[in-house]
Design an enzyme around this catalytic site. Sequence first.
Site, PDB file in Angstrom:
ATOM      1  N   TYR A 144      36.385 -37.344 -10.430  1.00  0.00           N
ATOM      2  CA  TYR A 144      36.890 -37.139 -11.740  1.00  0.00           C
ATOM      3  C   TYR A 144      36.666 -35.705 -12.239  1.00  0.00           C
ATOM      4  CZ  TYR A 144      38.201 -37.554 -16.955  1.00  0.00           C
ATOM      5  OH  TYR A 144      38.725 -37.271 -18.151  1.00  0.00           O
ATOM      6  N   ASP A 246      31.339 -29.168 -10.064  1.00  0.00           N
ATOM      7  CA  ASP A 246      31.628 -29.925 -11.548  1.00  0.00           C
ATOM      8  C   ASP A 246      30.266 -30.703 -12.081  1.00  0.00           C
ATOM      9  OD1 ASP A 246      32.147 -31.182 -13.716  1.00  0.00           O
ATOM     10  OD2 ASP A 246      34.298 -31.962 -12.807  1.00  0.00           O
ATOM     11  N   LYS A 274      28.343 -32.270 -21.445  1.00  0.00           N
ATOM     12  CA  LYS A 274      27.593 -33.501 -21.714  1.00  0.00           C
ATOM     13  C   LYS A 274      26.079 -32.964 -22.368  1.00  0.00           C
ATOM     14  CE  LYS A 274      30.336 -36.482 -19.357  1.00  0.00           C
ATOM     15  NZ  LYS A 274      31.091 -37.263 -20.342  1.00  0.00           N
TER      16      LYS A 274
END
Length: 452
Positions: A144, A246, A274
């Site tokens: 993702y 990522d 995050k």
Amino acid sequence: MHHGYAKSIASLERAKRSLAGGVSSNVRAGDKPFPLYFERGMGSKLWDVDGNEYIDFVLGRGPLFLGHTHAGVIEATCKQLQMGQIYAAQHELEIELAERVCRIVPCADLVRFGISGSEAVHGALRLARAATGRKTVIKFEGQYHGWLDNILYSLGPDPTRAGEWDHPRTLAESPGQFDGEESHVVVLPWNHLPTLEQYLDQHRGEIAAVITEPVMCNTAVIPPLPGFLEGMRELCTKHDVVLIFDEVITGFRLSLAGAQGRFGIKPDLTIFGKAIANGMPISCLAGIEKYMRLIAAGKVGHGGTYNSIPPAVAGAIATLDALEQDEHAAYAAADRAGLALVDGLRGLAKKLNLPLVVQGYGVIFYLGFPKQGVALHEGQAITDYRTSLTMDQDLYSAFVSDIVGRGVRIIPRGNWFLSSAHTDDDVAATLEAAEAALIEVVVPAYEKAVQA
């Protein structure tokens, strides 16, 4: 004592009249037993509107490495809020944060800040295509990279439609996206270097970038097999393809320098979000000068009203302060608690004679229950998306619903996030709840299957 969910149920019904689906992210609609409403968090704990207390292993789905409402982060953020929220101009804190990231992260010669991981991915893909003059991007099945149209492909594809294991089809995750043929996205299996090598050889001069989670956190926390990331780096160098890590989940979590620091592999571009700011909204696109100078020179567009918004930048600096303190003691604490949980869960599986899969790292791991009839050897890992399908998602969902009622909050997908705020007592209480939930939900399911 558990107080039930009456207020959460009423709040959800009320929300559905004004909020589409009663939630602000489709992912939250899948929470178990249903989307709960929370009113405060502190350290490793959360309290819902009904007064139920939870040991929290969701941690905002990754950001809260230091736990909820970390004093240093809150203080820095509030201090900046008093001085101004947004200037639509430069401020010295953003230089300080940029210098920190460039010092800590191996591939970070230059950085740009944004708000969400999805937009930072978008920026990296645009930059790679501009720098190479090529269109096609390779991603891996089950990974993702945000919810935007240009990369939301083959995250959880239906295996009956997904094509051959070594030549997966590119499948859109949502109506409204271009279909796979028009996407300029090619999907390959993770952890299998020969398929990547073969594809790059057959399509020389066509590939702009390879984008990957360096650990496949969004599906079963799958570590890279030995040599896989090293080989990917060599192939991208050989074919002049931009390698994008990522690190929205792994960044500032797997180590201070993320997965690239932990594994010693330098991508060309990387994305953070995050854990960089312990819950404040900020993302970061970082990379080597060769590519980032195209943004610096204004040749590749990158903008945003809220980029480097001062309170979030202040929160990020305070977070990095805390992460670097006492020779990275926060990492040792989170890792210790996580590994104790992993050992404890494996011990419960042995004690209850259950086939349990636990894999990953102390700071983030995966728990799953194999489907009936799946012969997993002792300790055999899930290595890619297709092998992750051997896990019984419905059974895990039932386990999550049960353990939430026992005061432990976990993600229905199987990920467990740890923070430096989790204590030995939290681990002990969690294992007690896990044992009760396994006995209540999982043991009977396997017994029933054996009888059938």
